[in-house]
Design an enzyme around this catalytic site. Structure first.
Site, PDB file in Angstrom:
ATOM      1  N   SER A 145      -1.169  12.730  -5.561  1.00 22.29           N
ATOM      2  CA  SER A 145      -0.987  11.466  -6.279  1.00 22.29           C
ATOM      3  C   SER A 145      -2.278  11.163  -7.025  1.00 22.29           C
ATOM      4  O   SER A 145      -3.328  11.724  -6.734  1.00 22.29           O
ATOM      5  CB  SER A 145      -0.634  10.325  -5.316  1.00 22.29           C
ATOM      6  OG  SER A 145      -1.653  10.126  -4.346  1.00 22.29           O
ATOM      7  N   TYR A 187       7.999   0.935   8.410  1.00 16.68           N
ATOM      8  CA  TYR A 187       8.260   2.174   7.689  1.00 16.68           C
ATOM      9  C   TYR A 187       9.294   2.976   8.479  1.00 16.68           C
ATOM     10  O   TYR A 187       9.025   3.406   9.609  1.00 16.68           O
ATOM     11  CB  TYR A 187       6.959   2.962   7.549  1.00 16.68           C
ATOM     12  CG  TYR A 187       6.973   4.089   6.548  1.00 16.68           C
ATOM     13  CD1 TYR A 187       6.326   3.956   5.329  1.00 16.68           C
ATOM     14  CD2 TYR A 187       7.601   5.300   6.830  1.00 16.68           C
ATOM     15  CE1 TYR A 187       6.311   5.005   4.408  1.00 16.68           C
ATOM     16  CE2 TYR A 187       7.597   6.340   5.918  1.00 16.68           C
ATOM     17  CZ  TYR A 187       6.950   6.182   4.709  1.00 16.68           C
ATOM     18  OH  TYR A 187       6.942   7.219   3.809  1.00 16.68           O
TER      19      TYR A 187
END
Length: 545
Positions: A208, A463
């Site tokens: 990323s 999550y």
């Protein structure tokens, strides 16, 4: 040309030359849990090994020539493989379509700008011609954020715009280009003079970019201490069809609405970020203090976590709880199930499918790190936790990035393997966790692992990771229906659409409800001002027209 490249070369996570395999513990776990046959375990379901084929570019040759004149002939590609590579991110459905050999909406060209001047010229040209532009970074979007349903160009910022512009030691800031990958950025800072750190380490860190972190409002594993990316950014330069936006790196200011915060999270829908100035910290890894604990149950671990965050004595940087199913899977995959340690823990009241792991790391000045970790230990002890030392946290950090590679071989087994995350207040956290788990577990033969990893005084994230056999032959439809139900359940129980993955086109249908009609209308008005012809990441990003 990439004549021998396959869809698998696009869908695989990380290093394209690496083919991940599952170890014996994981294969045994998958076989027993999901009722997989020997053929399932040894074969590859929808391997995606066909050669890539996409439609021809719809851009006429004069347009391609004009793009080449702006960015250079070597920086404009209409190659089928490159266009297919830039058509998807790493959302589960993206990978399903690639395994099926479907690239319905490839960009018509991939352009690699050399600098901000190229970006300005490209945006001006495309705006005049009404050619869509979709900024592209590390290829790790899990929200359909880089898809190009209207074609146009994918603007890949990683080839050239990938360096540090300057480090200001006096201000403790760095100015960096958007296409710089996380590892290169962190290595540069670590080696700069006395050593600094960016403090931002998402699981996608290796693949990323800084620009991607900014435009998605990302968060890293140390966000409890350092903050999310919006807490780190001080100023930006952004090229929009309306013109260039440039903010100033004040430490704070009262000059009306914060334009940086408008751009952060805008996902390329307003313009192209070309420079980011952000905070940096001293790099002091030798000072980090670690701890880990096992709690008797999830609610007890959550109460302890909340007490730490509201204790006014400082914050951990890494602060994480695994719920009972994630903890149980961890024990199983490490071969600890049935071990002496497992039996001792059970005897002491920390029983399987109830107990929960907590990981803690505190960075910074040595005395501060030890002070805070000792405070956390005291709170954990008061809540009945069993201290397990520094080693489990260190071992978890060692596999932090490599675990992302497991998705590909799990999908090879025919397993639906995806994640979804949310932010929620403390009072709603356990009810939301229970409701979403109940929805996911209602699907037969489904594993649901949940963790908290970004924590605040007022709440935290949740999550969810789920694994379940896919309905073969109905792969996309099966997932879409199931996934929609998870989002609906999260939203109905007080959770945000996202804590750090962003919105993209995936969450767009829920955005009006999330923000309210007036709030969403305000975002649309900002989009209309910056991008009056609607060329920037069009097709529904953020639920915008």
């Amino acid at each position: 040309m990439h004549k021998d490249k396959t869809y698998r070369d696009i869908l695989k996570w990380g290093d394209p030359s690496h083919e991940e395999t599952l170890d014996a513990h994981l294969l045994e776990f998958a076989g027993k849990t999901f009722g997989l046959s020997k053929g399932d375990l040894e074969g590859k379901y929808l391997p995606g090994d066909a050669s890539v084929r996409v439609r021809k570019s719809a851009l006429p040759k004069p347009v391609i020539s004009a793009l080449e004149k702006i960015a250079g002939a070597g920086n404009v590609s209409v190659d089928g493989f490159e266009r297919a590579y830039h058509a998807y991110g790493k959302f589960f459905l993206d990978l399903v379509y690639l395994r099926l050999g479907r690239v319905k909406y490839p960009p018509d060209a991939v352009v690699y700008p050399r600098d901000e001047e190229d970006v300005m010229k490209l945006v001006a040209f495309c705006n005049a011609k009404k050619i869509p532009i979709t900024p592209f970074g590390g290829h790790s979007s899990v929200t359909r954020g880089v898809e190009t349903p209207r074609g146009g160009i994918s603007l890949d910022l990683t080839r050239h715009m990938n360096g540090v512009i300057r480090v200001n030691e006096v201000n403790s800031t760095v100015t960096v280009q958007p296409g710089m990958y996380g590892p290169a950025f962190e290595e540069y800072l670590n080696k700069f003079k006395s050593g600094f750190t960016c403090g931002h380490f998402p699981q996608s860190f290796e693949y990323s970019t800084v620009g991607g972190w900014v435009v998605t409002r990302g968060a890293g594993q140390a966000s409890t201490g350092y903050g999310k990316i919006e807490d780190m950014v001080l100023s930006l330069r952004v090229v929009t069809p309306r013109g260039v936006i440039e903010t100033k790196d004040y430490p704070a200011a009262a000059i009306g609405p914060d334009i940086d915060q408008v751009i952060i999270g805008s996902e390329g829908a307003f313009g192209v970020v070309t420079e980011v100035t952000m905070k940096i910290r001293k790099f002091l890894p030798a000072n980090t203090a670690y701890a880990s604990f096992i709690f008797r149950d999830f609610t007890g671990a959550v109460r302890a976590m909340r007490e730490v965050m509201q204790g006014e004595f400082g914050k951990p940087h890494l602060f994480r709880i695994s719920d009972y199913e994630e903890t149980d899977v961890a024990f199983t995959l490490k071969g600890a199930e049935g071990s002496l340690a497992d039996k001792v823990l059970s005897f002491l009241g920390y029983k399987p499918l109830k107990r929960c792991l907590m990981f803690v790391a505190v960075e910074g000045e040595r005395d501060y790190a030890r002070f805070v970790v000792n405070k956390v230990k005291a709170v954990a002890k008061a809540h009945g936790a069993f201290a397990t030392g520094a080693s489990p946290t260190k071992k978890w950090l060692e596999q932090r990035y490599s675990s992302a590679y497991l998705r590909d071989p799990l999908m090879d087994l025919g397993l639906m393997t995806d994640t979804l995350e949310t932010a929620v207040s403390w009072e709603n956290l356990v009810p939301l966790w229970s409701a979403v788990r109940a929805y996911i577990k209602a699907r037969p033969d489904t594993v649901c692992m949940v963790h908290i990893s970004h924590v605040y005084e007022n709440g935290a994230n949740l999550y969810f990771t789920f694994l379940s056999p896919i309905r073969k032959g109905q792969d996309a439809d099966d997932f879409i229906k199931f996934h929609k139900g998870i989002i609906d359940t999260v939203h109905a129980n007080g959770g945000s659409l996202s804590h750090h993955h962003g919105v993209g086109k995936l969450m767009a249908p829920w955005m009006r409800d999330e923000l309210g009609a007036t709030g969403h209308g305000l975002v649309q008005a900002m989009k209309d001002y910056c991008d009056p012809k609607g060329i920037m990441n069009p097709g529904g990003t953020l639920g915008l027209k």
